[in-house]
Each structure stands twice: as C-alpha cells, then as structure tokens.
Design a protein around this motif. Structure first.
Motif, PDB file in Angstrom:
ATOM      1  N   ARG A 129      48.149 -13.939   4.361  1.00 47.95           N
ATOM      2  CA  ARG A 129      49.460 -13.696   3.753  1.00 47.95           C
ATOM      3  C   ARG A 129      50.205 -12.636   4.573  1.00 47.95           C
ATOM      4  O   ARG A 129      49.672 -11.555   4.795  1.00 47.95           O
ATOM      5  CB  ARG A 129      49.276 -13.229   2.318  1.00 47.95           C
ATOM      6  N   VAL A 130      51.402 -12.980   5.001  1.00 48.27           N
ATOM      7  CA  VAL A 130      52.166 -12.104   5.882  1.00 48.27           C
ATOM      8  C   VAL A 130      53.545 -11.846   5.296  1.00 48.27           C
ATOM      9  O   VAL A 130      54.242 -12.785   4.882  1.00 48.27           O
ATOM     10  CB  VAL A 130      52.310 -12.714   7.288  1.00 48.27           C
ATOM     11  N   VAL A 140      53.683 -17.112   4.312  1.00 49.80           N
ATOM     12  CA  VAL A 140      54.680 -16.150   4.785  1.00 49.80           C
ATOM     13  C   VAL A 140      55.764 -15.911   3.740  1.00 49.80           C
ATOM     14  O   VAL A 140      56.272 -16.856   3.125  1.00 49.80           O
ATOM     15  CB  VAL A 140      55.355 -16.649   6.086  1.00 49.80           C
ATOM     16  N   ARG A 141      56.129 -14.637   3.562  1.00 46.84           N
ATOM     17  CA  ARG A 141      57.277 -14.251   2.740  1.00 46.84           C
ATOM     18  C   ARG A 141      58.236 -13.469   3.642  1.00 46.84           C
ATOM     19  O   ARG A 141      57.809 -12.557   4.353  1.00 46.84           O
ATOM     20  CB  ARG A 141      56.854 -13.363   1.570  1.00 46.84           C
ATOM     21  N   VAL A 157      49.960  -8.867   0.202  1.00 50.72           N
ATOM     22  CA  VAL A 157      49.816  -9.538   1.485  1.00 50.72           C
ATOM     23  C   VAL A 157      48.699  -8.886   2.292  1.00 50.72           C
ATOM     24  O   VAL A 157      48.199  -7.816   1.953  1.00 50.72           O
ATOM     25  CB  VAL A 157      51.134  -9.521   2.294  1.00 50.72           C
ATOM     26  N   ASP A 158      48.322  -9.554   3.393  1.00 51.54           N
ATOM     27  CA  ASP A 158      47.303  -9.015   4.299  1.00 51.54           C
ATOM     28  C   ASP A 158      47.904  -8.247   5.463  1.00 51.54           C
ATOM     29  O   ASP A 158      47.248  -7.370   6.029  1.00 51.54           O
ATOM     30  CB  ASP A 158      46.451 -10.168   4.862  1.00 51.54           C
ATOM     31  N   HIS A 159      49.156  -8.596   5.810  1.00 48.95           N
ATOM     32  CA  HIS A 159      49.741  -8.059   7.028  1.00 48.95           C
ATOM     33  C   HIS A 159      51.246  -7.936   6.861  1.00 48.95           C
ATOM     34  O   HIS A 159      51.878  -8.743   6.176  1.00 48.95           O
ATOM     35  CB  HIS A 159      49.430  -9.009   8.197  1.00 48.95           C
ATOM     36  N   LEU A 197      54.302   2.284   3.086  1.00 48.19           N
ATOM     37  CA  LEU A 197      53.606   1.574   2.011  1.00 48.19           C
ATOM     38  C   LEU A 197      52.449   0.755   2.557  1.00 48.19           C
ATOM     39  O   LEU A 197      51.353   0.714   1.970  1.00 48.19           O
ATOM     40  CB  LEU A 197      54.592   0.653   1.273  1.00 48.19           C
ATOM     41  N   ALA A 198      52.680   0.084   3.692  1.00 51.94           N
ATOM     42  CA  ALA A 198      51.643  -0.758   4.273  1.00 51.94           C
ATOM     43  C   ALA A 198      50.450   0.065   4.741  1.00 51.94           C
ATOM     44  O   ALA A 198      49.293  -0.308   4.508  1.00 51.94           O
ATOM     45  CB  ALA A 198      52.225  -1.563   5.432  1.00 51.94           C
ATOM     46  N   ARG A 199      50.726   1.189   5.381  1.00 54.59           N
ATOM     47  CA  ARG A 199      49.620   2.017   5.869  1.00 54.59           C
ATOM     48  C   ARG A 199      48.823   2.604   4.699  1.00 54.59           C
ATOM     49  O   ARG A 199      47.590   2.637   4.746  1.00 54.59           O
ATOM     50  CB  ARG A 199      50.150   3.121   6.786  1.00 54.59           C
TER      51      ARG A 199
END
Length: 285
Positions: free
Chosen positions: A6-7, A58-59, A132-134, A151-153
């Motif tokens: 999921r990206v 993908v989103r 998501v994964d990435h 947020l991702a980190r």
C-alpha cells in the motif's frame, strides 16, 4: 490485489498538452509539429498510475479544479486503479496545466498552477499514513509535505522522495530513497562537477539514505548509504517523448524495493517501465 503493498503518493496532478516536433522553435519561428496529445499528467499522478501497474495498492493525495479537466484527470486515475478518496477538488481554482514541446531527444515545459495541493497535504491524517506501507512525495519542500514526512517517520513507514530539480534535503534526512536524474544531481549545491557518481555517494552519506540517479542512455545508478554504488545499463531505443519516463522509472524502483528486490533488480524494473513510456507520446498507456 490481495497482499499488495500500500503506497500513499503526494504531489501534483496536471492536464498536459504535449506537442511533438523535430526541433524547438527559434524566436518568431513557426515549427510544424508531427503529433499533439492532450491527456492527464503530473509527476505524482504519473507515478501513482505506474505503481498501480506494478501491482501496488495506491492512494493519491493531490488537487484538481472542479472543472472538465479535473474530472477527466480523476476518471483517468480511477480507471488506472488509483484511489482518489484523498484528492481535493477545488471549487474556486482551475486544474493545473502543463504544455510540453517534445523533440524525442529532449523537451521544454511550461507549467500553470491551479488547485492548491498543499491544502490536500494538510488534510492527511496520522491514520491515513498508518494505513499504508510506504509514502512517496513529489513537490516543493513545504511545511505541509514536511508534516506528512514527519508522520511517516514516526509511524515507521518507508519514504521515497522525487527531487525533481529541487534540493529536498530538508525533508530527506534519514533512511529512504532519493530519486533524481543526472542533470538535476549536477545542479545540487554540493555536486561534484562532471562526476554524478561522487555526487550521489556524497548525498547518500550526508542524508543517511540511498540516492538513485537516472543516466539517460547510460541506464541508472544506485548509491547506498553504506557507500556502495550499483549501476545498471539500459537498452538502446529511439525515444518518442520523454514525458513521464522518470515517473515510470520511480514507480518500478519503488515497487521492486518494497518487494525486497536487490538494487540491480529494482533499477532494471524501473528502466523497463521507463522504456515502455518514452517510446510513445504521453506517460499513460
């Protein structure tokens, strides 16, 4: 696809007008084009579609105007398997546009800003990122994009950044993929003139993240943060239109990396995806 990676992709969506010609016009010169296409584009939208073709879930986080061009772009994304629930539709501003003159071996581009994508980035929540994964980002190193990278980190999600001619160092420190072409790398503040390999290694070391460069007819290279450099050649082709080639390359590299493939295989996957795009006009199939 069940079990697919999921990206979340953040960046621009444009409506492109691409004109193909044998040469670029001089002052007051009229050049007859050989082909013209009008179709959806934008680096982030192109990469999102490329990731969907690679089998990812993908989103896309971007913005379009509430107009015919914006609806055309949204329909194209959905038809290509890209989720658009996080897209912003601006009722007050038109869809962004780009005009590209492509000679096959080169291109010139003019862009026209429209719907404010930073407002779409600002609406991304922690839950969106954790789902998501990435996360892949394209754009100026704004506070809105920086917040999503943060947020991702914090969520432990992997990150890739398309530099696209900008110095994205403020957002790129830490593990992840930093994607650019050789010309862009040569213009960076700490570039080593005439040696993109040294430049890639230098930035990989400084950022503690990997740096990946496309080298045109010479293929691509991957500078790991460990100092190792991997090079991969590409097939010799006669390009028709380079628009979206780098975006397709990015999608292939990211998809392979998320699947755990080694750098050489990721580069090969990206180069093959780029070849599919540059041998026709426009970035979309």
């Amino acid at each position: 696809m069940t079990g697919s990676k999921r990206v979340l992709v953040l960046g621009g969506t444009n409506f492109d007008i691409i004109v193909q010609a044998e040469k670029f016009p001089e002052e007051h010169e009229k050049v007859r084009g050989s082909e013209c296409a009008a179709l959806p584009g934008g680096s982030a939208a192109n990469t999102a579609l490329g990731l969907a073709r690679q089998g990812c879930d993908v989103r896309l986080v971007s913005a379009v105007g509430d107009d015919a061009l914006g609806r055309f772009c949204l329909d194209d994304l959905r038809a290509g398997g890209v989720g658009t629930a996080l897209m912003r539709v601006d009722t007050a501003v038109r869809t962004s546009m780009a005009i590209v003159i492509s000679s096959g071996t080169g291109k010139r581009m003019m862009t026209f800003p429209g719907a404010d994508r930073d407002l779409a980035f600002a609406a991304v929540t922690e839950a969106d990122v954790r789902d998501v994964d990435h996360v892949h980002i394209v754009g100026e190193p704004t506070a809105a994009l920086g917040r999503v990278v943060g947020l991702a980190r914090r969520a432990g999600r992997s990150i890739s950044i398309e530099w696209n001619g900008r110095d994205m160092s403020p957002l790129a420190e830490g593990p992840g993929l930093n994607l650019m072409n050789a010309d862009e790398a040569g213009r960076l503040p700490e570039a080593r003139p005439g040696d993109v390999g040294v430049t890639a290694r230098r930035y990989a070391r400084q950022l503690s993240g990997d740096v990946i460069l496309t080298l045109g007819a010479y293929g691509a290279l991957w500078a790991l943060s460990s100092g190792e450099v991997v090079r991969e050649p590409t097939a010799a082709v006669e390009p028709v239109d380079r628009t979206g080639g780098g975006d397709a390359f990015n999608a292939g590299v990211i998809a392979g990396w998320l699947l755990g493939e080694p750098p050489s295989a990721c580069l090969r996957r990206g180069l093959d995806a780029a070849l599919h795009v540059i041998t026709k006009i426009g970035a979309h199939p």
